[in-house]
Every structure is written in structure tokens, then in C-alpha cells.
Design a protein around this motif. Structure first.
Motif, PDB file in Angstrom:
ATOM      1  N   LEU A  94       0.865  -1.168   0.000  1.00  0.00           N
ATOM      2  CA  LEU A  94       0.000   0.000   0.000  1.00  0.00           C
ATOM      3  C   LEU A  94       0.902   1.217   0.000  1.00  0.00           C
ATOM      4  CD1 LEU A  94      -3.177   0.722   2.107  1.00  0.00           C
ATOM      5  CD2 LEU A  94      -1.429   2.457   1.778  1.00  0.00           C
ATOM      6  N   LEU A  95       0.759   2.052  -1.007  1.00  0.00           N
ATOM      7  CA  LEU A  95       1.667   3.185  -1.114  1.00  0.00           C
ATOM      8  C   LEU A  95       1.043   4.372  -1.813  1.00  0.00           C
ATOM      9  CD1 LEU A  95       4.394   2.358  -3.800  1.00  0.00           C
ATOM     10  CD2 LEU A  95       2.083   1.510  -3.813  1.00  0.00           C
ATOM     11  N   ASP A  96       1.799   5.456  -1.787  1.00  0.00           N
ATOM     12  CA  ASP A  96       1.398   6.678  -2.477  1.00  0.00           C
ATOM     13  C   ASP A  96       1.711   6.493  -3.957  1.00  0.00           C
ATOM     14  OD1 ASP A  96       1.173   9.175  -3.632  1.00  0.00           O
ATOM     15  OD2 ASP A  96       2.022  10.235  -1.920  1.00  0.00           O
ATOM     16  N   LEU A  97       0.662   6.403  -4.755  1.00  0.00           N
ATOM     17  CA  LEU A  97       0.836   6.130  -6.186  1.00  0.00           C
ATOM     18  C   LEU A  97       1.402   7.325  -6.939  1.00  0.00           C
ATOM     19  CD1 LEU A  97      -2.498   4.257  -6.321  1.00  0.00           C
ATOM     20  CD2 LEU A  97      -0.297   3.203  -6.767  1.00  0.00           C
ATOM     21  N   GLY A  98       1.330   8.522  -6.312  1.00  0.00           N
ATOM     22  CA  GLY A  98       1.987   9.672  -6.918  1.00  0.00           C
ATOM     23  C   GLY A  98       3.472   9.402  -7.071  1.00  0.00           C
ATOM     24  N   GLY A 165      12.339  13.972  -6.810  1.00  0.00           N
ATOM     25  CA  GLY A 165      11.607  12.929  -7.518  1.00  0.00           C
ATOM     26  C   GLY A 165      10.379  12.438  -6.781  1.00  0.00           C
ATOM     27  N   SER A 166      10.167  12.923  -5.553  1.00  0.00           N
ATOM     28  CA  SER A 166       8.973  12.526  -4.801  1.00  0.00           C
ATOM     29  C   SER A 166       7.762  13.280  -5.332  1.00  0.00           C
ATOM     30  CB  SER A 166       9.165  12.832  -3.317  1.00  0.00           C
ATOM     31  OG  SER A 166       9.245  14.240  -3.107  1.00  0.00           O
ATOM     32  N   ALA A 167       6.568  12.813  -4.951  1.00  0.00           N
ATOM     33  CA  ALA A 167       5.347  13.477  -5.409  1.00  0.00           C
ATOM     34  C   ALA A 167       5.266  14.936  -4.951  1.00  0.00           C
ATOM     35  CB  ALA A 167       4.120  12.695  -4.934  1.00  0.00           C
ATOM     36  N   PRO A 168       5.623  15.275  -3.685  1.00  0.00           N
ATOM     37  CA  PRO A 168       5.601  16.689  -3.288  1.00  0.00           C
ATOM     38  C   PRO A 168       6.584  17.541  -4.091  1.00  0.00           C
ATOM     39  CG  PRO A 168       5.568  15.296  -1.351  1.00  0.00           C
ATOM     40  CD  PRO A 168       5.840  14.389  -2.522  1.00  0.00           C
ATOM     41  N   HIS A 169       7.768  16.997  -4.361  1.00  0.00           N
ATOM     42  CA  HIS A 169       8.747  17.728  -5.168  1.00  0.00           C
ATOM     43  C   HIS A 169       8.215  17.978  -6.570  1.00  0.00           C
ATOM     44  CE1 HIS A 169      12.401  17.400  -7.990  1.00  0.00           C
ATOM     45  NE2 HIS A 169      12.296  18.657  -7.626  1.00  0.00           N
ATOM     46  N   MET A 170       7.648  16.934  -7.189  1.00  0.00           N
ATOM     47  CA  MET A 170       7.165  17.074  -8.554  1.00  0.00           C
ATOM     48  C   MET A 170       5.935  17.982  -8.629  1.00  0.00           C
ATOM     49  SD  MET A 170       9.429  15.623 -10.254  1.00  0.00           S
ATOM     50  CE  MET A 170       8.606  16.015 -11.783  1.00  0.00           C
ATOM     51  N   ALA A 171       5.197  18.073  -7.527  1.00  0.00           N
ATOM     52  CA  ALA A 171       4.087  19.038  -7.481  1.00  0.00           C
ATOM     53  C   ALA A 171       4.647  20.454  -7.596  1.00  0.00           C
ATOM     54  CB  ALA A 171       3.301  18.879  -6.177  1.00  0.00           C
ATOM     55  N   GLY A 172       5.770  20.694  -6.912  1.00  0.00           N
ATOM     56  CA  GLY A 172       6.428  21.999  -7.009  1.00  0.00           C
ATOM     57  C   GLY A 172       6.985  22.259  -8.392  1.00  0.00           C
ATOM     58  N   VAL A 173       7.516  21.208  -9.026  1.00  0.00           N
ATOM     59  CA  VAL A 173       8.049  21.340 -10.386  1.00  0.00           C
ATOM     60  C   VAL A 173       6.932  21.677 -11.365  1.00  0.00           C
ATOM     61  CG1 VAL A 173       9.119  20.070 -12.306  1.00  0.00           C
ATOM     62  CG2 VAL A 173      10.026  19.827  -9.986  1.00  0.00           C
ATOM     63  N   LEU A 174       5.817  20.960 -11.240  1.00  0.00           N
ATOM     64  CA  LEU A 174       4.678  21.214 -12.130  1.00  0.00           C
ATOM     65  C   LEU A 174       4.133  22.628 -11.917  1.00  0.00           C
ATOM     66  CD1 LEU A 174       2.721  20.015 -14.236  1.00  0.00           C
ATOM     67  CD2 LEU A 174       1.294  19.242 -12.326  1.00  0.00           C
ATOM     68  N   PHE A 175       4.047  23.051 -10.664  1.00  0.00           N
ATOM     69  CA  PHE A 175       3.577  24.404 -10.354  1.00  0.00           C
ATOM     70  C   PHE A 175       4.493  25.438 -11.006  1.00  0.00           C
ATOM     71  CE2 PHE A 175       3.333  28.278  -7.850  1.00  0.00           C
ATOM     72  CZ  PHE A 175       1.980  28.418  -7.603  1.00  0.00           C
ATOM     73  N   PHE A 249      -4.735  21.913 -13.022  1.00  0.00           N
ATOM     74  CA  PHE A 249      -3.683  21.487 -12.101  1.00  0.00           C
ATOM     75  C   PHE A 249      -4.260  20.520 -11.071  1.00  0.00           C
ATOM     76  CE2 PHE A 249      -0.809  21.557  -8.553  1.00  0.00           C
ATOM     77  CZ  PHE A 249       0.437  21.794  -9.092  1.00  0.00           C
ATOM     78  N   LEU A 250      -3.620  19.358 -10.939  1.00  0.00           N
ATOM     79  CA  LEU A 250      -4.081  18.360  -9.986  1.00  0.00           C
ATOM     80  C   LEU A 250      -2.900  17.499  -9.548  1.00  0.00           C
ATOM     81  CD1 LEU A 250      -6.407  16.833  -8.529  1.00  0.00           C
ATOM     82  CD2 LEU A 250      -6.585  15.399 -10.572  1.00  0.00           C
ATOM     83  N   THR A 251      -2.545  17.586  -8.289  1.00  0.00           N
ATOM     84  CA  THR A 251      -1.516  16.704  -7.726  1.00  0.00           C
ATOM     85  C   THR A 251      -2.017  16.230  -6.367  1.00  0.00           C
ATOM     86  OG1 THR A 251      -0.314  18.459  -6.547  1.00  0.00           O
ATOM     87  CG2 THR A 251       0.337  18.023  -8.843  1.00  0.00           C
ATOM     88  N   GLY A 252      -1.282  15.336  -5.760  1.00  0.00           N
ATOM     89  CA  GLY A 252      -1.685  14.873  -4.447  1.00  0.00           C
ATOM     90  C   GLY A 252      -1.237  13.463  -4.175  1.00  0.00           C
ATOM     91  N   SER A 253      -1.883  12.870  -3.209  1.00  0.00           N
ATOM     92  CA  SER A 253      -1.533  11.531  -2.760  1.00  0.00           C
ATOM     93  C   SER A 253      -2.676  10.580  -3.079  1.00  0.00           C
ATOM     94  CB  SER A 253      -1.261  11.561  -1.249  1.00  0.00           C
ATOM     95  OG  SER A 253      -1.003  10.277  -0.761  1.00  0.00           O
ATOM     96  N   TRP A 254      -2.412   9.640  -3.980  1.00  0.00           N
ATOM     97  CA  TRP A 254      -3.390   8.592  -4.295  1.00  0.00           C
ATOM     98  C   TRP A 254      -2.919   7.319  -3.603  1.00  0.00           C
ATOM     99  CZ3 TRP A 254      -2.261  12.435  -7.764  1.00  0.00           C
ATOM    100  CH2 TRP A 254      -3.346  13.077  -8.390  1.00  0.00           C
ATOM    101  N   GLN A 255      -3.683   6.845  -2.653  1.00  0.00           N
ATOM    102  CA  GLN A 255      -3.296   5.646  -1.915  1.00  0.00           C
ATOM    103  C   GLN A 255      -3.966   4.425  -2.543  1.00  0.00           C
ATOM    104  OE1 GLN A 255      -1.081   6.000   0.483  1.00  0.00           O
ATOM    105  NE2 GLN A 255      -1.152   8.237   0.409  1.00  0.00           N
ATOM    106  N   GLY A 256      -3.159   3.416  -2.822  1.00  0.00           N
ATOM    107  CA  GLY A 256      -3.711   2.209  -3.428  1.00  0.00           C
ATOM    108  C   GLY A 256      -2.933   0.968  -3.034  1.00  0.00           C
TER     109      GLY A 256
END
Length: 326
Positions: A94-98, A165-175, A249-256
Motif C-alpha cells: 500500500l503506497l502513495d501512487l503519486g 523525484g517525490s510526489a511533493p517535489h514534482m508538485a512543485g516542479v509542475l507548479f 492542475f491536480l496533484t496529491g496523494s493517491w493511496q492504493g
């Protein structure tokens, strides 16, 4: 002709036997404890949700679900462990799919591919990132942040919570790509350390999950400018979405939850059915709300298609930013 008919008959029998065996396995599944790997440290969204779902799943299936934290490399260490496990349904992740869908683009030597080597079981929940800044930064809105960053090109820094390379970092890159700002990235091992430095004014801004971030907002230690969801959150109706400034714009944490590829389909379907029931339970939905998350319903096939799209989309962002982790 007789040989051909015999061969065809043998193939049919073999296929029938394989299907029958898989169905038999599913009927008896599980007959021993299941291991649920959380590839992040204890206390985060994945860990909290994993323990909650694991407990409920164990009750539903009549077997213990053992939660095991295997943190490191943005979730890749734990995911790789599961990829290499026997595909029998007894080892899940179970992990953050982002993070997972970004990894193939930023890790050239990644020993597995999430779409090819992991079988989607059940999408569970989504929670957005919060765009926050230190109180010392003279901005009150995301528009003011963009204007300030453009006027002070290269002087504003962004905390890459959970590392490059983490999802929070890439959210900043996309922003940054979508808004035209140019800021530097400061890598952190986790969101807690990044937020501590944000509160202390050592970094200027970050995007991070609600569970760890919102308490600092509530205490007044940092400023909340926007959320990365497609719609405003019911809990924070006065806080705008990033998409109100940057459409789409859409980023975040998808848990699956995923299993090793090759896990029998009947077992995947059995696990999915139980997890779908779990996320609909009132107490689980109440807990998700406290995490700033909402349940998501997807079939395993829909989940797989979603992952493929995410991998492709993030590959474009990573390529444009020129990010690689050796």
C-alpha cells in the motif's frame, strides 16, 4: 490431423486445469497471514491508512494482516520487495501512487516498472497537497507568490519534502512549469523535517500532504495559500485550489494497494471486493476525512489504466525539468 486435435485438447485441458486451480486457490484464500508492506516510515498517510485497512481486511478475511514498514527511495524499496515476492496474494503493498508513477521517469536504473511488474488491486483514497509558505514570505495568495517569485528570480526556494523525484517535489516542479516561476529545490528525507524548516523560515515554500501540514497551518506557524485538488475541500471552503489559477492542475496523494504481477485474478478480485467494502464503512470514511482524504472507487482494470496515464503524464513533466536520479 489427429495429432493436432490431440494437442488442442491437451491445451484446453491444461487451460481448464489452470483456471480451476486459480479458482480453488481463491476459494481457500487466505489460509495464513497476509503481509501488507508500507514503503514509508510510520506515522504518514500511507502508514495510518494501511494499518486501518489492514485491521479491517484481517477481520473480513479471518486472517491476520501484518503491516510492515520498508521505507526508502521514495517508496521504491518496499515496492521492489513486493515485486520480487511470490504472486499468491499473501504479500501486498500500500503506497502513495503519486511517487510510484513518477519513479520510472526519475530513476533510470529502477529495477522494476510499476505498470508491468505490479498488479493493481484496489484504489483506496485521494488527498491533495497543500501549498504553504513560511510566515516571513510577504505573500498572502498563490498569485502573490508567483508574482514575488518572478520578481525575485532564483531567490525563492522550495522544500522538496520526501526528496528529489517525490510526489511533493514534482508538485512543485509542475507548479513552477505552469506558472513560470523559477525557484530552487531543497531536498528533504521527509515532510516532517521540511515543515520544521518552513516553520523556522529556513525554506520559503512547499507542497505537502494534509495530515502533516495542516496542524502547522492551524497553529498559525505557516501560511496556507491553496490546495491541489480539483475542487475546494469541504473542510477548507475558503481556501482556493491551484486549478483556479492554473486550469487543470491536480496533484496529491493517491493511496492504493497492489500485488506482484501474476497474482491469480480471482484472488485480486476477492481482495478488491473486500477493500471496496472497507472504504465505504462510516468509521473508515470518518478517519479518511481527518486525513484530508476521500475514498475512490476503481476496478482493478480502471486502476491499471489510470496508472499508465499517470506514468506518461509525469514522464513529460520530468523530461521538461531534466530530472534524473542516478
Amino acid at each position: 490431423m489427429k495429432l493436432i486435435k490431440t494437442a488442442i485438447a491437451a491445451c484446453c485441458i491444461a487451460a481448464f486445469s489452470t483456471t480451476a486451480f486459480a479458482q480453488s486457490e481463491a476459494a481457500n484464500f487466505p489460509d495464513r497471514p497476509i503481509k501488507l508492506v508500507i514503503p514509508f516510515p510510520a506515522g504518514g498517510t500511507s502508514d495510518v491508512l494501511g494499518r486501518l485497512v489492514g485491521d479491517k481486511l484481517g477481520q473480513a478475511l479471518g486472517q491476520t494482516v501484518v503491516v510492515e514498514n520498508r521505507a526508502g527511495a521514495g517508496g521504491n524499496i518496499g515496492a521492489d520487495y513486493v515485486v520480487r515476492s511470490k504472486p499468491d496474494g499473501y504479500t501486498l503493498v500500500l503506497l502513495d501512487l503519486g511517487n510510484l508513477t513518477i519513479s520510472p521517469s526519475v530513476y533510470p536504473k529502477l529495477p522494476f516498472h510499476p505498470v508491468k511488474d505490479l498488479a493493481p488491486v484496489s484504489m483506496l483514497a485521494y488527498s491533495p497537497h497543500l501549498l504553504v509558505t513560511t510566515n516571513a514570505l510577504p505573500v498572502k495568495t498563490q498569485e502573490e507568490l508567483v508574482e514575488y517569485a518572478k520578481k525575485n528570480k532564483g531567490k525563492v526556494n522550495f522544500a522538496a519534502a520526501a526528496g528529489i523525484g517525490s510526489a511533493p517535489h514534482m508538485a512543485g516542479v509542475l507548479f513552477a512549469q505552469k506558472s513560470g516561476v523559477d525557484w530552487s529545490y531543497i531536498p528533504y528525507k521527509g515532510g516532517a523535517q521540511a515543515l520544521t524548516d518552513l516553520v523556522g523560515g529556513q525554506v520559503d515554500a512547499t507542497m505537502n500532504g494534509m495530515v502533516a501540514t495542516y496542524p502547522h497551518v492551524k497553529s498559525g506557524s505557516i501560511k496556507l495559500l491553496a490546495v491541489s485538488s480539483s475542487k475546494r475541500l469541504p473542510q477548507l471552503p475558503d481556501v482556493p485550489t491551484v486549478s483556479e489559477m492554473i486550469p487543470g492542475f491536480l496533484t496529491g496523494s493517491w493511496q492504493g494497494v497492489l500485488a506482484p504481477v501474476g497474482t491469480p485474478k480471482p484472488i485480486i478480485e476477492k481482495l478488491h471486493a473486500e477493500m471496496s467494502k472497507i472504504v465505504k464503512m462510516p468509521d473508515v470514511q470518518e478517519k479518511l476525512a481527518t486525513l484530508g482524504a476521500e475514498p475512490i472507487e476503481m476496478t482493478p482494470d480502471e486502476f491499471g489504466s489510470w496508472m499508465g496515464t499517470q506514468v506518461t503524464n509525469w514522464a513529460e513533466v520530468v523530461k521538461t525539468a531534466g530530472i534524473k536520479i542516478e
